[in-house]
Structures are given as structure tokens and as C-alpha cells.
Design a protein around this motif. Sequence first.
Motif, mmCIF file in Angstrom:
data_model
loop_
_atom_site.group_PDB
_atom_site.id
_atom_site.type_symbol
_atom_site.label_atom_id
_atom_site.label_comp_id
_atom_site.label_asym_id
_atom_site.label_seq_id
_atom_site.Cartn_x
_atom_site.Cartn_y
_atom_site.Cartn_z
ATOM 1 N N CYS A 18 0.813 -1.227 0.000
ATOM 2 C CA CYS A 18 0.000 0.000 0.000
ATOM 3 C C CYS A 18 0.845 1.275 0.000
ATOM 4 O O CYS A 18 0.338 2.345 -0.290
ATOM 5 C CB CYS A 18 -0.974 0.003 1.173
ATOM 6 N N ARG A 20 2.051 2.907 2.501
ATOM 7 C CA ARG A 20 1.925 3.779 3.672
ATOM 8 C C ARG A 20 3.181 3.688 4.532
ATOM 9 O O ARG A 20 3.771 2.625 4.671
ATOM 10 C CB ARG A 20 0.696 3.401 4.512
ATOM 11 N N CYS A 58 2.491 -3.842 6.047
ATOM 12 C CA CYS A 58 1.771 -3.386 7.235
ATOM 13 C C CYS A 58 0.816 -4.508 7.642
ATOM 14 O O CYS A 58 0.488 -5.383 6.839
ATOM 15 C CB CYS A 58 1.025 -2.084 6.942
ATOM 16 N N CYS A 61 -2.432 -5.078 5.344
ATOM 17 C CA CYS A 61 -2.157 -5.733 4.055
ATOM 18 C C CYS A 61 -1.839 -7.211 4.272
ATOM 19 O O CYS A 61 -2.332 -8.070 3.547
ATOM 20 C CB CYS A 61 -0.993 -5.045 3.336
ATOM 21 N N TRP A 96 -7.538 1.009 -1.887
ATOM 22 C CA TRP A 96 -8.384 1.640 -0.879
ATOM 23 C C TRP A 96 -7.559 2.010 0.352
ATOM 24 O O TRP A 96 -7.647 3.123 0.857
ATOM 25 C CB TRP A 96 -9.519 0.671 -0.513
ATOM 26 N N LEU A 97 -6.733 1.085 0.833
ATOM 27 C CA LEU A 97 -5.949 1.310 2.042
ATOM 28 C C LEU A 97 -4.895 2.397 1.843
ATOM 29 O O LEU A 97 -4.601 3.154 2.776
ATOM 30 C CB LEU A 97 -5.275 0.009 2.490
ATOM 31 N N LYS A 99 -5.111 5.137 0.559
ATOM 32 C CA LYS A 99 -5.697 6.468 0.763
ATOM 33 C C LYS A 99 -5.979 6.762 2.232
ATOM 34 O O LYS A 99 -6.412 7.853 2.570
ATOM 35 C CB LYS A 99 -6.990 6.585 -0.040
ATOM 36 N N ARG A 100 -5.736 5.798 3.100
ATOM 37 C CA ARG A 100 -6.002 5.956 4.537
ATOM 38 C C ARG A 100 -4.726 6.390 5.256
ATOM 39 O O ARG A 100 -3.619 6.099 4.810
ATOM 40 C CB ARG A 100 -6.513 4.646 5.146
ATOM 41 N N PRO A 101 -4.867 7.049 6.411
ATOM 42 C CA PRO A 101 -3.675 7.463 7.172
ATOM 43 C C PRO A 101 -2.897 6.267 7.718
ATOM 44 O O PRO A 101 -3.436 5.169 7.855
ATOM 45 C CB PRO A 101 -4.244 8.321 8.308
ATOM 46 N N PHE A 104 -4.360 3.959 10.467
ATOM 47 C CA PHE A 104 -5.673 3.368 10.214
ATOM 48 C C PHE A 104 -5.573 1.849 10.140
ATOM 49 O O PHE A 104 -4.736 1.301 9.431
ATOM 50 C CB PHE A 104 -6.245 3.914 8.901
ATOM 51 N N LYS A 105 -6.445 1.164 10.910
ATOM 52 C CA LYS A 105 -6.472 -0.298 10.905
ATOM 53 C C LYS A 105 -7.895 -0.764 10.624
ATOM 54 O O LYS A 105 -8.756 -0.682 11.484
ATOM 55 C CB LYS A 105 -6.006 -0.850 12.248
ATOM 56 N N PRO A 106 -8.140 -1.263 9.412
ATOM 57 C CA PRO A 106 -9.486 -1.733 9.094
ATOM 58 C C PRO A 106 -9.789 -3.054 9.788
ATOM 59 O O PRO A 106 -8.888 -3.813 10.124
ATOM 60 C CB PRO A 106 -9.438 -1.933 7.586
#
Length: 112
Positions: A18, A20, A58, A61, A96-97, A99-101, A104-106
Motif C-alpha cells: 500500500c 503507507r 503493514c 495488508c 483503498w488502504l 488512501k487511509r492514514p 488506520f487499521k481496518p
Amino acid sequence: MASSNLRIPPKPDNCELCGRSMSNLTQHHLIPRTRHRNKRIQKQFSRAEMLTRILWLCCPCHSHIHTVLSEKELASQFNNRTALLQHPDIHRFVEWLAKRPAGFKPHVKRVR
């Protein structure tokens, strides 16, 4: 076999899927360790390659990959970054991930 052949890629600053920036990246073995004794896998990959072919990911992922794909699928079809990103579900999740900070943990649902 010389130990210099068994070097794990250095840990980057960003998730290799991702992108990040994360401090707590985990090692994802592209050829799962549970498959290392499989004869077909042993014919396909050297011992050094099985041990060092990893991605630094991360936790979201890494969890998503193991939710979507079995160990057998990972070893036979999705044993490199390009192949993982070509899987539609993983590609969609990574986009999608990304674009998250960073923190952020979905919530990941176990589908299997």
C-alpha cells in the motif's frame, strides 16, 4: 551454501503493497514456510529463495492477503509482488488502504 546467500531484504520505511509509512512492518513470506517441504515447491525454488523471498507489509495488508488466499495459492500462483497486486480483491484493498492514514487499521473479516 554460504550464509551471504540468505540475506533478507532490508526493512523499508513503507509497506511494500500500500506504500503507507509504517514503523511496525511484518515479513510476508511469498512462499509460505508451511509449503517449503512440498516437493513441487522444492523443484520450483531454491532453499535460499524460499527463505529470502519476502515482502515487508503493514498488518492490514498482511492480514488481508491471508484472508483472501490459501497457503497453497500463495506458493503456487501469488509468490511475487506483481502477482499479488494482480489479484482483483488484493488490488482493490491495497488501492483503498493507500488512501487511509498510516495509523488506520481496518477490521478484517475471516471469510474462509
